[in-house]
Design an enzyme around this catalytic site. Structure first.
Site, short mmCIF file in Angstrom:
data_model
loop_
_atom_site.label_atom_id
_atom_site.label_comp_id
_atom_site.label_asym_id
_atom_site.label_seq_id
_atom_site.Cartn_x
_atom_site.Cartn_y
_atom_site.Cartn_z
N CYS A 11 0.85 -1.21 0.00
CA CYS A 11 0.00 0.00 0.00
C CYS A 11 0.88 1.25 0.00
O CYS A 11 0.65 2.18 -0.78
CB CYS A 11 -0.93 -0.02 1.21
SG CYS A 11 -2.13 1.31 1.22
N CYS A 12 1.92 1.27 0.87
CA CYS A 12 2.84 2.42 0.92
C CYS A 12 3.56 2.59 -0.42
O CYS A 12 3.80 3.70 -0.87
CB CYS A 12 3.87 2.26 2.04
SG CYS A 12 3.25 2.64 3.69
N CYS A 48 -0.93 8.96 6.88
CA CYS A 48 -2.29 8.61 6.49
C CYS A 48 -3.15 8.39 7.75
O CYS A 48 -2.67 7.86 8.75
CB CYS A 48 -2.28 7.34 5.67
SG CYS A 48 -1.47 7.52 4.08
N CYS A 69 -3.35 4.98 9.56
CA CYS A 69 -2.06 4.45 10.01
C CYS A 69 -1.35 5.40 10.97
O CYS A 69 -0.13 5.28 11.18
CB CYS A 69 -1.17 4.18 8.81
SG CYS A 69 -1.90 3.00 7.66
N CYS A 110 8.42 3.58 5.69
CA CYS A 110 7.47 3.35 4.61
C CYS A 110 8.13 3.26 3.25
O CYS A 110 7.46 3.04 2.26
CB CYS A 110 6.42 4.44 4.58
SG CYS A 110 7.10 6.06 4.25
FE1 SF4 Z 1 -1.37 2.84 2.91
FE2 SF4 Z 1 -1.18 3.31 5.55
FE3 SF4 Z 1 1.00 3.43 3.93
FE4 SF4 Z 1 -0.93 5.31 3.84
S1 SF4 Z 1 0.48 4.87 5.56
S2 SF4 Z 1 0.08 4.38 2.13
S3 SF4 Z 1 -2.80 4.06 4.13
S4 SF4 Z 1 -0.25 1.62 4.45
#
Ligand code: SF4
Length: 238
Positions: A121-122, A204, A207, A232
């Site tokens: 996701c990141c 985000c 998170c 991340c």
């Molecule tokens: Fe995805 Fe969470 Fe990373 Fe944002 S912080 S990109 S929602 S995993």
């Protein structure tokens, strides 16, 4: 290109100590015309650097990564920053060709289920858009501070980023939290109101949580994971 860019590192590291951050930003924007960019997540630190850039009207493109999962407060401070400085902030978005199949297969909150999902996701929402934002530029300015985490203690204010093939500059690397807050207050800089509610490192919404007194600066990010796996991928440290 890589070789010639990297050759600037020792020269810049030597020059660094002759300048205050504001003046060094000015120098970089002259010496590397139209090739200096600054990534902002509208944190306290990033707002300090935005002020330095916008106040001097430096030709440094400010950009942000709009992951689509930011807090409402982050969009508000983004807007207040535009109003205050009459500057442009370029937003980079996830590539729909990557995001749509990911959400279709795993669902919108897959990051809670595994570290692998979280990293995917990141990558889709941050790392890939970042690569597009940095491509073709010479200098990437960031708001990293050494006090943020153990992994950031050994950073140099000027360093080479191998994965993005770019020189990184961290103007306030050695500032304390008190210095950052004092600069924000003295210059009446708009800031994210979540900072007043115990949020220190703001990413985000799903998170990020507020931290308690005594907790580590990064404790509020991906709090359900092992502390050693919590970068991340935007800033990779050896
Ligand atoms: Fe995805 Fe969470 Fe990373 Fe944002 S912080 S990109 S929602 S995993």
């Amino acid at each position: 290109m890589k070789q010639s860019l990297q050759q600037n590192i020792p020269i810049l590291q030597n020059l660094l100590y002759q300048y205050e951050p504001e003046k060094f930003l000015q120098k970089l924007s002259n010496d590397f015309a139209k090739s200096v960019v600054f990534s902002s997540s509208f944190s306290f630190e990033d707002q300090v650097i935005t002020h330095m850039i916008a106040h001097q009207q430096l030709p440094i493109q400010i950009f942000t990564l709009d992951t689509g999962r930011l807090f409402a407060e982050t969009y508000s401070v983004w807007n207040s920053t535009l109003d205050r400085y009459k500057t442009s902030i370029k937003a980079y978005y996830p590539d729909h060709a990557l995001l749509e199949p990911f959400v279709l297969e795993k669902g919108p909150n897959a990051f809670y289920k595994s570290v692998e999902n979280r990293k995917d996701c990141c990558y889709i929402r941050k790392v890939e858009p970042l690569k597009r934002a940095l491509a073709g530029n010479a200098i990437w300015v960031t708001g990293l501070r050494a006090a943020h985490s153990a992994a950031r203690q050994d950073l140099q204010a000027i360093e080479w980023d191998e994965s993005n093939q770019i020189i990184k500059y961290h103007p306030i690397l050695h500032w304390s939290s008190e210095q950052v807050v004092a600069y924000i207050q003295e210059n009446n800089i708009p800031y994210n109101p979540l900072h007043d509610k115990g949020f220190v490192s703001i990413g985000c919404a799903p998170c990020t949580r507020a931290i308690k007194e005594g907790e580590d600066f990064r404790a509020g990010r991906w709090w359900w994971e092992d502390a050693n796996k919590k970068e991340c991928g935007l800033h990779e440290h050896k």
